[in-house]
Write a protein that holds these residues in place. Structure first.
Motif, PDB file in Angstrom:
ATOM      1  N   HIS A   9     -72.789  49.523 -73.528  1.00  0.00           N
ATOM      2  CA  HIS A   9     -73.128  50.309 -74.717  1.00  0.00           C
ATOM      3  C   HIS A   9     -74.460  49.842 -75.284  1.00  0.00           C
ATOM      4  CE1 HIS A   9     -72.631  52.636 -78.329  1.00  0.00           C
ATOM      5  NE2 HIS A   9     -72.553  51.553 -79.091  1.00  0.00           N
ATOM      6  N   THR A  10     -74.674  48.534 -75.321  1.00  0.00           N
ATOM      7  CA  THR A  10     -75.994  47.927 -75.518  1.00  0.00           C
ATOM      8  C   THR A  10     -76.074  46.750 -74.550  1.00  0.00           C
ATOM      9  OG1 THR A  10     -75.386  46.278 -77.190  1.00  0.00           O
ATOM     10  CG2 THR A  10     -75.959  48.492 -77.992  1.00  0.00           C
ATOM     11  N   PRO A  11     -77.289  46.303 -74.193  1.00  0.00           N
ATOM     12  CA  PRO A  11     -77.403  45.165 -73.276  1.00  0.00           C
ATOM     13  C   PRO A  11     -76.809  43.872 -73.836  1.00  0.00           C
ATOM     14  CG  PRO A  11     -79.444  46.416 -73.312  1.00  0.00           C
ATOM     15  CD  PRO A  11     -78.597  46.958 -74.421  1.00  0.00           C
ATOM     16  N   GLY A  12     -76.790  43.727 -75.170  1.00  0.00           N
ATOM     17  CA  GLY A  12     -76.281  42.506 -75.775  1.00  0.00           C
ATOM     18  C   GLY A  12     -74.862  42.604 -76.283  1.00  0.00           C
ATOM     19  N   HIS A  13     -74.174  43.680 -75.975  1.00  0.00           N
ATOM     20  CA  HIS A  13     -72.817  43.900 -76.482  1.00  0.00           C
ATOM     21  C   HIS A  13     -71.895  42.762 -76.032  1.00  0.00           C
ATOM     22  CE1 HIS A  13     -68.911  45.869 -77.067  1.00  0.00           C
ATOM     23  NE2 HIS A  13     -69.540  46.766 -77.809  1.00  0.00           N
ATOM     24  N   LEU A  14     -71.016  42.333 -76.949  1.00  0.00           N
ATOM     25  CA  LEU A  14     -70.056  41.290 -76.597  1.00  0.00           C
ATOM     26  C   LEU A  14     -68.669  41.624 -77.142  1.00  0.00           C
ATOM     27  CD1 LEU A  14     -69.536  39.432 -79.393  1.00  0.00           C
ATOM     28  CD2 LEU A  14     -71.794  38.561 -78.784  1.00  0.00           C
ATOM     29  N   ALA A  15     -67.674  41.032 -76.494  1.00  0.00           N
ATOM     30  CA  ALA A  15     -66.292  41.070 -76.956  1.00  0.00           C
ATOM     31  C   ALA A  15     -65.900  39.660 -77.357  1.00  0.00           C
ATOM     32  CB  ALA A  15     -65.370  41.588 -75.852  1.00  0.00           C
ATOM     33  N   LEU A  16     -64.812  39.541 -78.090  1.00  0.00           N
ATOM     34  CA  LEU A  16     -64.312  38.246 -78.536  1.00  0.00           C
ATOM     35  C   LEU A  16     -62.840  38.138 -78.163  1.00  0.00           C
ATOM     36  CD1 LEU A  16     -66.110  38.327 -81.969  1.00  0.00           C
ATOM     37  CD2 LEU A  16     -66.575  36.662 -80.168  1.00  0.00           C
ATOM     38  N   TRP A  17     -62.478  37.041 -77.520  1.00  0.00           N
ATOM     39  CA  TRP A  17     -61.149  36.857 -76.946  1.00  0.00           C
ATOM     40  C   TRP A  17     -60.469  35.653 -77.581  1.00  0.00           C
ATOM     41  CZ3 TRP A  17     -57.056  38.541 -74.701  1.00  0.00           C
ATOM     42  CH2 TRP A  17     -56.266  37.771 -73.843  1.00  0.00           C
ATOM     43  N   GLN A  18     -59.263  35.874 -78.120  1.00  0.00           N
ATOM     44  CA  GLN A  18     -58.449  34.805 -78.681  1.00  0.00           C
ATOM     45  C   GLN A  18     -57.248  34.619 -77.748  1.00  0.00           C
ATOM     46  OE1 GLN A  18     -55.664  33.419 -80.246  1.00  0.00           O
ATOM     47  NE2 GLN A  18     -57.080  31.703 -80.533  1.00  0.00           N
ATOM     48  N   PRO A  19     -57.296  33.614 -76.874  1.00  0.00           N
ATOM     49  CA  PRO A  19     -56.298  33.533 -75.801  1.00  0.00           C
ATOM     50  C   PRO A  19     -54.888  33.188 -76.275  1.00  0.00           C
ATOM     51  CG  PRO A  19     -57.768  31.627 -75.757  1.00  0.00           C
ATOM     52  CD  PRO A  19     -58.337  32.580 -76.757  1.00  0.00           C
ATOM     53  N   ASP A  20     -54.737  32.432 -77.370  1.00  0.00           N
ATOM     54  CA  ASP A  20     -53.393  32.053 -77.814  1.00  0.00           C
ATOM     55  C   ASP A  20     -52.588  33.275 -78.243  1.00  0.00           C
ATOM     56  OD1 ASP A  20     -54.037  29.374 -77.397  1.00  0.00           O
ATOM     57  OD2 ASP A  20     -54.910  29.204 -79.403  1.00  0.00           O
ATOM     58  N   GLU A  21     -53.233  34.160 -79.014  1.00  0.00           N
ATOM     59  CA  GLU A  21     -52.572  35.389 -79.475  1.00  0.00           C
ATOM     60  C   GLU A  21     -52.889  36.580 -78.588  1.00  0.00           C
ATOM     61  OE1 GLU A  21     -50.460  36.068 -81.883  1.00  0.00           O
ATOM     62  OE2 GLU A  21     -50.338  34.104 -82.854  1.00  0.00           O
ATOM     63  N   ARG A  22     -53.784  36.373 -77.621  1.00  0.00           N
ATOM     64  CA  ARG A  22     -54.208  37.430 -76.687  1.00  0.00           C
ATOM     65  C   ARG A  22     -54.755  38.647 -77.449  1.00  0.00           C
ATOM     66  NH1 ARG A  22     -49.431  38.818 -73.725  1.00  0.00           N
ATOM     67  NH2 ARG A  22     -50.743  40.258 -72.526  1.00  0.00           N
ATOM     68  N   LEU A  23     -55.636  38.334 -78.392  1.00  0.00           N
ATOM     69  CA  LEU A  23     -56.340  39.363 -79.150  1.00  0.00           C
ATOM     70  C   LEU A  23     -57.718  39.566 -78.527  1.00  0.00           C
ATOM     71  CD1 LEU A  23     -55.749  38.120 -82.830  1.00  0.00           C
ATOM     72  CD2 LEU A  23     -54.230  39.510 -81.412  1.00  0.00           C
ATOM     73  N   LEU A  24     -58.148  40.816 -78.421  1.00  0.00           N
ATOM     74  CA  LEU A  24     -59.456  41.124 -77.856  1.00  0.00           C
ATOM     75  C   LEU A  24     -60.196  42.101 -78.756  1.00  0.00           C
ATOM     76  CD1 LEU A  24     -61.368  40.673 -75.416  1.00  0.00           C
ATOM     77  CD2 LEU A  24     -60.342  42.720 -74.382  1.00  0.00           C
ATOM     78  N   VAL A  25     -61.270  41.635 -79.359  1.00  0.00           N
ATOM     79  CA  VAL A  25     -62.179  42.498 -80.127  1.00  0.00           C
ATOM     80  C   VAL A  25     -63.140  43.126 -79.134  1.00  0.00           C
ATOM     81  CG1 VAL A  25     -63.971  42.556 -81.889  1.00  0.00           C
ATOM     82  CG2 VAL A  25     -61.976  41.064 -82.199  1.00  0.00           C
ATOM     83  N   VAL A  26     -63.146  44.455 -79.042  1.00  0.00           N
ATOM     84  CA  VAL A  26     -63.876  45.129 -77.959  1.00  0.00           C
ATOM     85  C   VAL A  26     -65.126  45.869 -78.425  1.00  0.00           C
ATOM     86  CG1 VAL A  26     -61.820  45.351 -76.541  1.00  0.00           C
ATOM     87  CG2 VAL A  26     -62.416  47.207 -78.118  1.00  0.00           C
ATOM     88  N   GLY A  27     -65.445  45.828 -79.734  1.00  0.00           N
ATOM     89  CA  GLY A  27     -66.630  46.536 -80.193  1.00  0.00           C
ATOM     90  C   GLY A  27     -66.558  48.014 -79.866  1.00  0.00           C
ATOM     91  N   ASP A  28     -67.672  48.551 -79.380  1.00  0.00           N
ATOM     92  CA  ASP A  28     -67.749  49.972 -79.041  1.00  0.00           C
ATOM     93  C   ASP A  28     -67.477  50.241 -77.566  1.00  0.00           C
ATOM     94  OD1 ASP A  28     -68.238  50.785 -81.597  1.00  0.00           O
ATOM     95  OD2 ASP A  28     -70.337  51.324 -81.297  1.00  0.00           O
ATOM     96  N   ALA A  29     -67.015  49.230 -76.838  1.00  0.00           N
ATOM     97  CA  ALA A  29     -66.772  49.438 -75.414  1.00  0.00           C
ATOM     98  C   ALA A  29     -65.718  50.506 -75.171  1.00  0.00           C
ATOM     99  CB  ALA A  29     -66.358  48.128 -74.749  1.00  0.00           C
ATOM    100  N   LEU A  30     -64.709  50.535 -76.022  1.00  0.00           N
ATOM    101  CA  LEU A  30     -63.685  51.567 -75.928  1.00  0.00           C
ATOM    102  C   LEU A  30     -62.956  51.682 -77.249  1.00  0.00           C
ATOM    103  CD1 LEU A  30     -60.337  50.454 -74.311  1.00  0.00           C
ATOM    104  CD2 LEU A  30     -62.130  48.797 -74.766  1.00  0.00           C
TER     105      LEU A  30
END
Length: 328
Positions: A142-163
């Motif tokens: 979506h942008t070259p610098g786009h990032l997601a954030l992953w919290q493995p203990d709770e298995r939460l994923l912040v996905v931004g505008d990817a989907l």
């Protein structure tokens, strides 16, 4: 009715689902509260007030999934109130240089108040947000610098505008290259492999079935790969709808001249081997026919539900005239 209930969030996370033109916002509680994405500049005061009320104290860190205007609009105000700003390395470096293309603000004609990046984030980096550790996952497309954030203990994923539960992020083939859609598809597959329990998208509700949401997103992203012209038109529709939202509509007689003056439209016309004039006419006609825009009181309006932005809040400088970043 969905067979899947909305996944529960831990008590240390507060989710704010917001209508356009704002991105959704996630507050992570703790001794130093953190905020992921800050909405549109027209609602910066609302963002800062909500965050402080929810946290009970000042925000210590803001993390941006990427630098589009609906994600970084509250950065300047929150930074003035003491928050540090973190962003993916490519975008952090450009903002530090005061690159005229920062945030694609001038290119897209979307206002962004000047801010600086204090923390540059790389793939795999572990980041303390509130009282929990998150992993940075680079997800360009979506942008070259786009990032997601992953919290493995709770298995939460912040996905931004990817989907989202209903869509995938548009890709800018003119700015980011003809492989941008393929890159976005690869990022989706990388995130799906994490098998998150909860997907937190930047727009729309939390998907009730993460596996199904990723499967649908991969199918949609594959269509963008297979049909580059369709990807260009899709992006143009999204950009124009956003322009109508943040401006409270555009007078019908001024809509085509407005589009003719936009670099993003000129680039889209070049990729489609047509003229800006023809593409502007096509865009208005097809979006009107589809019900995405409507004529009311002599103005074209986006029909997607959205929150109005006060006109005076849009009067911020383009990045080419931002002041140099302050150094500690």
């Amino acid at each position: 009715m969905s067979r899947h209930p909305t996944p529960a969030l831990p008590r240390w996370a507060t989710w704010w689902q917001r209508p356009f033109p704002d991105a959704n916002t996630l507050l992570l509680h703790g001794r130093q509260p953190a905020l992921i994405d800050t909405g549109f500049v027209g609602h910066a005061e609302e963002t800062a007030a909500w965050a402080r009320a929810q946290a009970g104290t000042a925000i210590g860190l803001v993390v941006n999934t990427h630098w589009h205007s609906d994600h970084v609009g509250g950065n300047a105000l929150l930074q003035a109130q003491g928050a540090a700003i973190a962003a993916g390395a490519p975008e952090a470096e450009a903002i530090s240089r005061r690159d005229p293309g920062c945030c694609a603000a001038e290119y897209l004609d979307q206002p962004v108040a000047p801010y600086t990046v204090d923390v540059s984030l790389d793939d795999g980096q572990v980041l303390r947000l509130g009282d929990t550790d998150w992993e940075v996952v680079r997800t360009p497309g979506h942008t070259p610098g786009h990032l997601a954030l992953w919290q493995p203990d709770e298995r939460l994923l912040v996905v931004g505008d990817a989907l989202s539960d209903y869509d995938v992020g548009w890709v800018n083939l003119a700015l980011d290259g003809l492989d941008a859609a393929t890159t976005a598809l690869a990022s989706l597959k990388r995130m799906a492999d994490l098998a998150p329990r909860v997907i937190l998208p930047s727009h729309g509700p939390i998907p009730t079935d993460p596996e199904a949401a990723f499967a649908a997103a991969v199918r949609r992203a594959q269509r963008l790969v297979d049909d580059p012209d369709g990807a260009v038109r899709y992006g143009a529709r999204r950009i124009f709808a956003f322009a109508l939202m943040i401006r409270g509509g555009i007078p019908a007689a001024e809509a085509e001249p407005y589009l003719h003056a936009r670099t993003w439209l000129t680039d889209a016309a070049r990729l489609l081997d047509t003229t800006p004039e023809s593409l502007a006419t096509e865009l208005i006609t097809t979006m009107t026919r589809a019900g995405a825009i409507a004529l009311r009181d002599g103005r074209l309006h986006a029909t997607t539900p959205h929150t109005p932005s006060p006109a005076e809040t849009l009067r911020v400088p383009y990045p080419r005239t931002w002041p140099p970043p302050k150094r500690p």
